[in-house]
Design a protein around this motif. Structure first.
Motif, PDB file in Angstrom:
ATOM      1  N   TYR A 162       0.856  -1.194   0.000  1.00  0.00           N
ATOM      2  CA  TYR A 162       0.000   0.000   0.000  1.00  0.00           C
ATOM      3  C   TYR A 162       0.883   1.232   0.000  1.00  0.00           C
ATOM      4  CZ  TYR A 162      -4.227  -2.526   1.598  1.00  0.00           C
ATOM      5  OH  TYR A 162      -5.312  -3.345   1.716  1.00  0.00           O
ATOM      6  N   GLN A 163       0.369   2.318  -0.524  1.00  0.00           N
ATOM      7  CA  GLN A 163       0.952   3.617  -0.198  1.00  0.00           C
ATOM      8  C   GLN A 163      -0.197   4.553   0.110  1.00  0.00           C
ATOM      9  OE1 GLN A 163       3.340   5.788  -3.106  1.00  0.00           O
ATOM     10  NE2 GLN A 163       4.419   6.910  -1.502  1.00  0.00           N
ATOM     11  N   GLU A 164      -0.050   5.251   1.216  1.00  0.00           N
ATOM     12  CA  GLU A 164      -1.092   6.172   1.681  1.00  0.00           C
ATOM     13  C   GLU A 164      -0.733   7.578   1.183  1.00  0.00           C
ATOM     14  OE1 GLU A 164      -3.928   6.283   3.415  1.00  0.00           O
ATOM     15  OE2 GLU A 164      -3.777   8.460   3.531  1.00  0.00           O
ATOM     16  N   GLN A 165      -1.743   8.249   0.628  1.00  0.00           N
ATOM     17  CA  GLN A 165      -1.469   9.590   0.066  1.00  0.00           C
ATOM     18  C   GLN A 165      -0.929  10.538   1.131  1.00  0.00           C
ATOM     19  OE1 GLN A 165      -4.331   7.905  -0.380  1.00  0.00           O
ATOM     20  NE2 GLN A 165      -4.578   7.623  -2.579  1.00  0.00           N
ATOM     21  N   ALA A 166      -1.476  10.439   2.343  1.00  0.00           N
ATOM     22  CA  ALA A 166      -0.963  11.244   3.466  1.00  0.00           C
ATOM     23  C   ALA A 166      -0.921  12.739   3.171  1.00  0.00           C
ATOM     24  CB  ALA A 166       0.416  10.737   3.923  1.00  0.00           C
ATOM     25  N   TYR A 167      -1.888  13.200   2.353  1.00  0.00           N
ATOM     26  CA  TYR A 167      -2.090  14.651   2.191  1.00  0.00           C
ATOM     27  C   TYR A 167      -2.233  15.242   3.586  1.00  0.00           C
ATOM     28  CZ  TYR A 167      -6.312  11.879   1.923  1.00  0.00           C
ATOM     29  OH  TYR A 167      -7.236  10.890   2.126  1.00  0.00           O
TER      30      TYR A 167
END
Lengths: 710, 155
Positions: A162-167
């Motif tokens: 997974y990669q989380e956008q983490a805006y």
């Protein structure tokens, strides 16, 4: 340097730096209620009963029975429920919303609700999935013959997480039902997506819905489809309460329950005869999660990139996006391409290793050139500047010499350098621009001869307000301060399509340039004028056939080469990044500062993806790394200065020669990073993220083997 | 009743002492330049300057600020130091989505107040508690360096 590339003060600089810019949570409409969602705690279950406490005056519960239209969110295939029906399909699925004037009281009520679940066995591992959402295949040449005749077949599987956008700004929406219409505002990339979804959920005409984008604190794809889901829920709540309702996600809620990059497993089978690569047989598997959301297009893009930047005459690519009982995956900068580019680049490096040749030399031998066929039988119509880019990066970094030198190191800390070659298709995948999006823009000239840009594309930090206004002002030959743009409001702007797919500047910016050209030609001082432009596909494009998966997947491509140099401490397993370089062909940069910012931000996101951004679900199917405390994104101390450069390669059909840019920088960082680790460690690596813990495991295995053999 | 100095003015709040300073600033004083990014002291978007030190206002109880001095971006933006940072940030287009930026500006101020000519490593350490997901930090580090050079005498 082109004049248009010279940097200017950004249109939104002053509002943002002074803290005056208003994001969704900064708005507090009169009489506003606060809403919070009840999320399923089970990955797969039938909901047997929901027991509500008695509700104080002014508080209400909103669920699927309150949806006046269709209880499905319009995305691509409309399968995501607005609120859960008889079952829940992932841990986090929204069941109902509690709404009321005081947030803490809303939370108390939420905690008092009892959901009785009849649990079922969830499918969590994508390898065990029995339902295939999407399945695309394509081939060229004769791969079976190539495999049969090969004197060596190498097979490897690559895994990405997974990669989380983490805006920095979490998801948030306000819906206001007053004045006989539903006004929805919030943090979003695509106001017209939200508009279409809300009208469907409310079962009302398009005229009854208005969507306004607020200043948006980052998106990276995370605010492409998800705001449509949240907007439907909040609009239904606002309709029931007949008052404005605001929902702002908490950070942990946002990380656990909103879309993120698809985890993948890619298996590459490479046929080799007389030291030549004669074919590739590729299987791509993406975990969609519980609902389809944007998976068909993410998978398509991943497949188009499966053979990397290489000419592979006998090629077969089979892709599946499968259903599991995990949080639905969705858009993230690069949109399916980072997964397959990681696999393709590492596979080429591993083939080189097996053949005993230098990996860059092998890559150079198979690199595509202008005029070559693409993987889908389209054409690279325009110059492919990879050789010049490699030469420039070698000059900047000493890549070739260092890569050789680092293969023979001793001592505790060892250095490594890695390089990757990649592209990103510009514009919407396949025939999307022509058949589905059909972008429209307008320019309005006021009586004071100022000009307003009317388009539905959003500035989510990538500088679109500035670059759009630069294009219009420069084409008209008037001052930059005479051209302005507000955040899109669907009551005022035509649908110029979504802010996705590296399309805004190239496609919509191109339309604005044409509109400005027309306005200039018919300029009548002191009069109000409105100019409209519609998208027209350039003649050279070979139409894309999705059934056969053939044709030009994109009119053109942006290109890049990345180099990462790092040092691994063999005692602690930690990686210290010494340098990160990227050279980019995005056509003509429309504002160099903005482009450097895009490339540096993407480069850093890619480094996080490769090394530290680890996200997993637990045995119950719930994302467990759901905070900034345990999903670690890079800080300013984790990286050295990032070196980014551009190469001049104008695209004749783009505004001022510009192409797509925003997604490119994140696509190929991971393979450069992992190649550097391989160079330092002398081992093969097949997964990202590759953390210090993974590094320790590898080092212990190496030492273990050493001790057995000594 | 808790009294403190907020952006140069004496103020008082009737909120409970255990309420987060972040919530008081945003809700009671409508200082929306203070952003909420995580509510657990990790992202730095809610940074304020408390008695000269950079703190995450989500991790500070209101009771703790009794008699203290709090500065948010709304107070800071009236200063000459802000103007120098504003100009430097604009010169390199360091502002992207902007959500981290009010906190980042206050972090920049604290770096320069401690050392008017910081080395790059000091700048990076000084903003390490302020996450930015857009810029890759490069432009922000550059901007603080520019402000240090061109804002001579201000810090």
């Amino acid at each position: 340097m082109e004049k248009i590339s010279e940097s200017t003060r950004k249109k939104d600089h002053a509002a943002k730096i002074s803290g005056r810019a208003l994001y969704v949570d900064d708005h507090v409409p009169d009489g506003m209620l606060c809403g919070k969602l009840l999320h399923s705690t089970r990955a797969k279950a039938r909901i047997a009963a929901v027991r509500l406490p008695s509700l104080p005056a002014g508080y209400l519960v909103v669920d699927r029975n309150d949806v006046p239209g269709i209880n499905r969110v319009h995305i691509v295939q409309d399968d995501t429920p607005v609120f859960a029906e008889a079952t829940v399909e992932y841990a986090g699925e929204p069941i109902l919303m509690v709404v009321g004037p005081v947030g803490t009281e809303v939370e108390r009520i939420l905690r008092a609700i009892v959901v009785v679940y009849e649990e079922q066995e969830p499918v969590l591992d994508m390898r065990q999935a029995d339902e295939v959402f999407f399945n695309y295949n394509y081939a060229q040449g004769d791969i079976d013959k190539a495999l049969a005749e090969a004197d060596l077949v190498l097979t490897e599987t690559f895994q990405t997480g997974y990669q989380e956008q983490a805006y920095l700004e979490t998801q948030g929406i306000i819906a206001d039902p007053r004045d006989g219409r539903m006004t929805v505002r919030g943090s979003m990339q695509c106001p017209y997506y939200v508009h279409g979804a809300v009208a469907k959920a409310l079962g009302c005409g398009a005229q009854a819905v208005r969507v306004v984008q607020d200043v948006t604190g980052g998106g990276f794809g995370g605010k492409e489809a998800f705001p449509s889901i949240l907007a439907c829920q909040v609009a239904v709540a606002a309709r029931k309460a007949n008052k404005p309702v605001k929902v702002i996600y908490g950070r942990r809620e946002d990380m656990a329950f909103t879309s993120k990059r698809h985890p993948s497993l890619c298996t590459y089978k490479v046929a080799i005869k007389h030291g030549e690569i004669t074919g590739m047989d590729i299987e791509v598997l993406y975990n969609s999660g519980a609902y389809t959301t944007l998976s068909p297009v993410v998978l398509q893009r991943g497949l188009i990139c499966a053979s990397g930047v290489y000419r592979i005459d006998n090629l077969r690519v089979a892709g599946r996006a499968v259903r599991t009982n995990t949080v639905p995956a969705g858009a993230y900068r690069g949109f399916g391409a980072p997964q397959t580019f990681f696999a393709a680049e590492m596979m080429m490096a591993h083939v080189a290793r097996e053949l005993g040749v230098d990996s860059l030399a092998l890559k150079e031998k198979y690199m595509v050139r202008q005029g070559d066929a693409t993987s889908t039988g389209g054409r690279y119509h325009f110059p492919v500047p990879l050789p010049a880019m490699i030469a420039r990066l070698d000059e900047l970094t000493g890549y070739r010499a260092k890569h050789r030198r680092y293969q023979a190191q001793t001592g505790r800390c060892r250095k490594g350098i890695g390089l990757s070659l990649f592209f990103h298709g510009c514009g919407f995948t396949g025939s999307g621009e022509r058949d589905y999006i059909k972008a429209v823009v307008q320019l309005r000239k006021n009586t004071d001869d100022t000009v307003e840009v009317l388009a539905s594309n959003t500035d989510i930090g990538q500088g679109l307000k500035t670059t759009f206004c630069k294009i219009v002002a420069d084409t008209l030959g008037i001052g930059f301060d005479r051209v302005y743009i507000d955040n899109p409001d669907t009551d005022r702007v035509p649908d110029s399509g979504p802010t996705v797919a590296s399309r805004s500047l190239m496609i919509v910016g191109g339309l604005l340039q044409r509109a400005a050209g027309k306005l200039k030609a018919g300029w009548r001082a002191g009069e109000e004028q409105v100019i409209e432009e519609h998208y027209v596909q350039p003649d050279f494009v070979i139409p894309f056939d999705l059934e056969k998966f053939t044709g030009d997947a994109y009119p053109t491509y942006s290109w890049s080469v990345n180099v990462i140099e790092l040092e691994v401490d063999r005692l602690t397993g930690t990686h210290k990044i010494i340098g990160a370089w990227g050279i980019y062909d995005v056509g003509v940069p429309i504002d160099l500062n903005i482009l450097h910012g895009q490339m540096q931000g993407g480069l850093l996101q890619g480094m996080g993806y490769a090394s530290m951004e680890q996200m997993e679900y637990n045995a119950k199917g719930l994302i467990r790394n759901n905070s900034y405390s345990d999903y670690i994104v890079p800080t300013a101390m984790d990286v050295p200065p990032l070196v980014t450069e551009f190469i001049n390669n104008p695209y004749p059909y783009g505004p001022y020669g510009a192409k797509g840019a925003g997604e490119l920088p994140v696509v190929g960082v991971a393979p450069a990073y992992i190649a550097a680790l391989e160079n330092a460690l002398g081992v093969k690596i097949n997964k990202i993220p590759f953390t210090p813990e993974d590094t320790m495991r590898v080092l212990q295995e190496v030492e273990h083997n050493d001790s057995i053999h000594s | 009743m808790i009294q403190f100095i907020l952006n140069g003015q004496e103020v008082s709040s009737t909120a409970k002492a255990n309420v987060r300073l972040l919530d008081v600033l945003r809700q009671e004083f409508a200082l929306t330049g203070v952003k909420c990014g995580c509510r657990e002291g990790e992202c730095g978007a809610c940074s304020v300057i408390l008695d000269g030190r950079l703190v995450n206002s989500c991790m500070v109880a209101l009771g703790h600020v009794a008699g203290s001095t709090v500065m948010t971006i709304e107070g800071y933006r009236a200063t000459a130091r802000f103007a120098a940072l504003d100009k430097a940030y604009a010169a390199v287009s360091a502002v992207q989505c902007g959500f981290c930026i009010p906190g980042m500006l206050l972090a920049s101020e604290c770096i320069l107040a401690r050392n008017p000519r910081p080395a790059e490593a000091e700048i990076r350490a000084g903003i390490a508690g302020n996450l930015c997901r857009c810029t890759g930090y490069h432009a922000i580090v550059e901007a603080i360096g520019i402000a240090a050079r061109e804002g001579k005498g201000l810090w």
